[in-house]
Design a protein around this motif. Structure first.
Motif, PDB file in Angstrom:
ATOM      1  N   SER A 155       0.846  -1.187   0.000  1.00  0.00           N
ATOM      2  CA  SER A 155       0.000   0.000   0.000  1.00  0.00           C
ATOM      3  C   SER A 155       0.884   1.241   0.000  1.00  0.00           C
ATOM      4  O   SER A 155       1.894   1.294   0.708  1.00  0.00           O
ATOM      5  N   CYS A 156       0.485   2.232  -0.807  1.00  0.00           N
ATOM      6  CA  CYS A 156       1.183   3.526  -0.837  1.00  0.00           C
ATOM      7  C   CYS A 156       0.152   4.632  -0.638  1.00  0.00           C
ATOM      8  O   CYS A 156      -0.868   4.668  -1.333  1.00  0.00           O
ATOM      9  N   ARG A 157       0.425   5.521   0.299  1.00  0.00           N
ATOM     10  CA  ARG A 157      -0.478   6.630   0.598  1.00  0.00           C
ATOM     11  C   ARG A 157       0.193   7.940   0.178  1.00  0.00           C
ATOM     12  O   ARG A 157       1.306   8.242   0.598  1.00  0.00           O
ATOM     13  N   TYR A 158      -0.514   8.729  -0.644  1.00  0.00           N
ATOM     14  CA  TYR A 158      -0.013  10.013  -1.123  1.00  0.00           C
ATOM     15  C   TYR A 158      -0.954  11.123  -0.661  1.00  0.00           C
ATOM     16  O   TYR A 158      -2.104  11.181  -1.107  1.00  0.00           O
ATOM     17  N   PRO A 159      -0.512  12.013   0.220  1.00  0.00           N
ATOM     18  CA  PRO A 159      -1.349  13.196   0.532  1.00  0.00           C
ATOM     19  C   PRO A 159      -1.527  14.042  -0.725  1.00  0.00           C
ATOM     20  O   PRO A 159      -0.638  14.114  -1.569  1.00  0.00           O
ATOM     21  N   LEU A 160      -2.669  14.682  -0.837  1.00  0.00           N
ATOM     22  CA  LEU A 160      -2.953  15.505  -2.013  1.00  0.00           C
ATOM     23  C   LEU A 160      -2.790  16.987  -1.751  1.00  0.00           C
ATOM     24  O   LEU A 160      -3.047  17.798  -2.640  1.00  0.00           O
ATOM     25  N   GLU A 161      -2.397  17.377  -0.543  1.00  0.00           N
ATOM     26  CA  GLU A 161      -2.117  18.786  -0.262  1.00  0.00           C
ATOM     27  C   GLU A 161      -0.813  18.882   0.518  1.00  0.00           C
ATOM     28  O   GLU A 161      -0.518  18.038   1.358  1.00  0.00           O
ATOM     29  N   TYR A 162      -0.046  19.935   0.223  1.00  0.00           N
ATOM     30  CA  TYR A 162       1.291  20.073   0.777  1.00  0.00           C
ATOM     31  C   TYR A 162       1.557  21.516   1.193  1.00  0.00           C
ATOM     32  O   TYR A 162       0.867  22.438   0.742  1.00  0.00           O
ATOM     33  N   LEU A 163       2.547  21.696   2.018  1.00  0.00           N
ATOM     34  CA  LEU A 163       2.984  23.024   2.432  1.00  0.00           C
ATOM     35  C   LEU A 163       4.396  23.242   1.911  1.00  0.00           C
ATOM     36  O   LEU A 163       5.330  22.560   2.333  1.00  0.00           O
ATOM     37  N   ILE A 164       4.519  24.142   0.966  1.00  0.00           N
ATOM     38  CA  ILE A 164       5.835  24.514   0.435  1.00  0.00           C
ATOM     39  C   ILE A 164       6.064  25.967   0.820  1.00  0.00           C
ATOM     40  O   ILE A 164       5.284  26.835   0.429  1.00  0.00           O
ATOM     41  N   ASN A 165       7.113  26.242   1.557  1.00  0.00           N
ATOM     42  CA  ASN A 165       7.273  27.613   2.047  1.00  0.00           C
ATOM     43  C   ASN A 165       8.738  28.029   2.067  1.00  0.00           C
ATOM     44  O   ASN A 165       9.646  27.204   1.969  1.00  0.00           O
ATOM     45  N   ASN A 166       8.918  29.345   2.184  1.00  0.00           N
ATOM     46  CA  ASN A 166      10.226  29.972   2.384  1.00  0.00           C
ATOM     47  C   ASN A 166      11.239  29.609   1.299  1.00  0.00           C
ATOM     48  O   ASN A 166      12.408  29.375   1.577  1.00  0.00           O
ATOM     49  N   THR A 167      10.785  29.575   0.072  1.00  0.00           N
ATOM     50  CA  THR A 167      11.686  29.368  -1.063  1.00  0.00           C
ATOM     51  C   THR A 167      11.913  30.714  -1.739  1.00  0.00           C
ATOM     52  O   THR A 167      10.987  31.306  -2.265  1.00  0.00           O
TER      53      THR A 167
END
Length: 406
Positions: A155-167
């Motif tokens: 089984s592989c679980r992939y979240p569909l929302e992410y936090l990308i910050n401070n780039t």
């Protein structure tokens, strides 16, 4: 070669091929959970099965297949004897299309967010869970069997929302990626800023900063994203400093259906590219500085096309939704950040003086005299006409008529 370690296998399991690989006595056992390793990649799921324990159980490598597809060559594994112990390796594309002969189960699920995480304000989040198995042909002859059937579940679980910050933005675009054991789509997300509507010319910030009200075009896109997921911007905003969880000072560009007056959302939730543009401004806390820094952030959601459309349709229906509202954060969101962009300090021009358009007293007197003269002249003319009329009338009845009858 010393054949003694192979003798029990020849007698009991009739598997002489086991001796051709670098197998140890530790592998002479029934397969367990430790005999399968799973790598959840963004485009491909890689599976490895311990070859030695599978053969010790009485099966050849051709007996094992993905998701029960034993008659399809692409669903069979390949042997890698360069590792210890040797393994049977399988590769499964992360998609659910008809072109995938070894199709697996793909399910989108709603989950409660971590109350201490960056998406704690979301009512729910979504993840995609991909499950499958590797098995041997079932023993379906007779009433009993003394051979074991092998079944490896993954089984592989992939979240569909992410936090990308401070780039921090350097030139035209930024690609930020992290990875974890569960797999992630975050490395497919990119944000870029441009200075034209065609999104063809990367933004170039002069050393003195951008002029106020300069139109900036922002693009967030998913590159090499496997599967049918679109990019939906839940919330885009700006801060005067780099993003942090406790930051209170921020300027919203838009949040869900609510769009600020000087911001235009041109494409969102319709494809793997989302775009919006805004006019540059300055933060008042930088009033004493020659330039004002702007950090741009976006909460990004990956969703199925139908789910994106369902979320966007709430803008016209204006009703409360049971799933995560469009424009609110969830643990399946990602924050993409650019910055800093610099704007020049505002130069305030002096206010223009009022013009004196009132007429002078002399001009008022001339106009008044002209009006009075016209009135008196008209009255005198009227009196003259009336006097002439009465004189003629008297003359006609008194003296004119008898003369006319003579």
């Amino acid at each position: 070669m010393d054949l003694y370690p192979c003798l029990p296998l020849l007698v009991v399991l009739l598997q002489p091929a086991l001796c051709t690989y670098n197998c140890s006595s530790d592998d002479e056992r029934t397969p367990g959970n430790s005999d399968i390793t799973v790598d959840c990649g963004a485009a491909t799921i890689t599976l490895e099965i311990n070859l030695c324990t599978a053969q010790w159980s009485g099966f050849n490598t051709t007996d094992l297949a993905l998701n029960g597809k034993h008659n399809i060559t692409d669903c069979l594994g390949s042997i890698d004897s360069s590792v210890d112990p040797p393994v049977i390796r399988y590769q499964l594309p992360v998609n659910h299309s008809q072109d995938n002969p070894c199709r697996q189960s793909l399910q989108i699920v709603d989950e409660a967010p971590d109350p201490a995480g960056p998406f704690s304000s979301f009512s729910s989040i979504q993840s995609v869970i991909i499950t499958g198995y590797i098995d041997t042909p079932r023993s379906d002859q007779g009433l009993i069997s003394y051979s074991t059937d092998l079944y490896y579940h993954f089984s592989c679980r992939y979240p569909l929302e992410y936090l990308i910050n401070n780039t921090q933005i350097v030139a035209s675009s930024v690609s930020v990626a992290t990875s974890d054991n569960n797999g992630t789509f975050i490395d497919t997300l990119e944000m870029g800023v441009f200075n034209d509507t065609d999104y063809g010319r990367p933004l170039s910030v002069p050393s003195t900063g951008l002029e106020l009200r300069t139109r900036i075009y922002v693009e967030v896109k998913a590159v090499n994203l496997t599967g049918n997921f679109y990019v939906l911007l839940d919330h885009c905003f700006a801060t005067p400093t780099a993003y942090n969880m406790t930051q209170m000072e921020q300027q919203n560009f838009f949040a869900g259906c609510s769009v600020e007056q000087r911001t235009s959302v041109t494409s969102n939730g319709l494809s793997k590219v989302a775009r919006f543009d805004f006019e540059t401004f300055r933060f008042v806390q930088h009033r004493d500085q020659p330039k004002s820094s702007i950090y741009v952030h976006c909460i990004v959601r990956l969703c199925e096309p139908s789910k994106c459309q369902e979320l966007l349709s709430a803008c016209s229906k204006r009703r409360r939704r049971s799933l995560t509202p469009f424009g609110q954060e969830s643990t399946d969101s990602a924050t993409v950040t650019l910055g800093p962009l610099y704007t020049a300090r505002e130069d305030r021009p002096f206010a223009a003086s009022h013009s004196d358009d009132a007429p002078s007293e002399r001009e008022d007197g001339d106009v008044t005299g002209l009006v009075v003269g016209v009135v008196f002249g008209s009255a005198a003319a009227a009196l003259l006409v009336l006097g002439t009329w009465f004189a003629l009338k008297k003359f006609y009845w008194v003296g004119g008529l008898p003369h006319a009858l003579a």
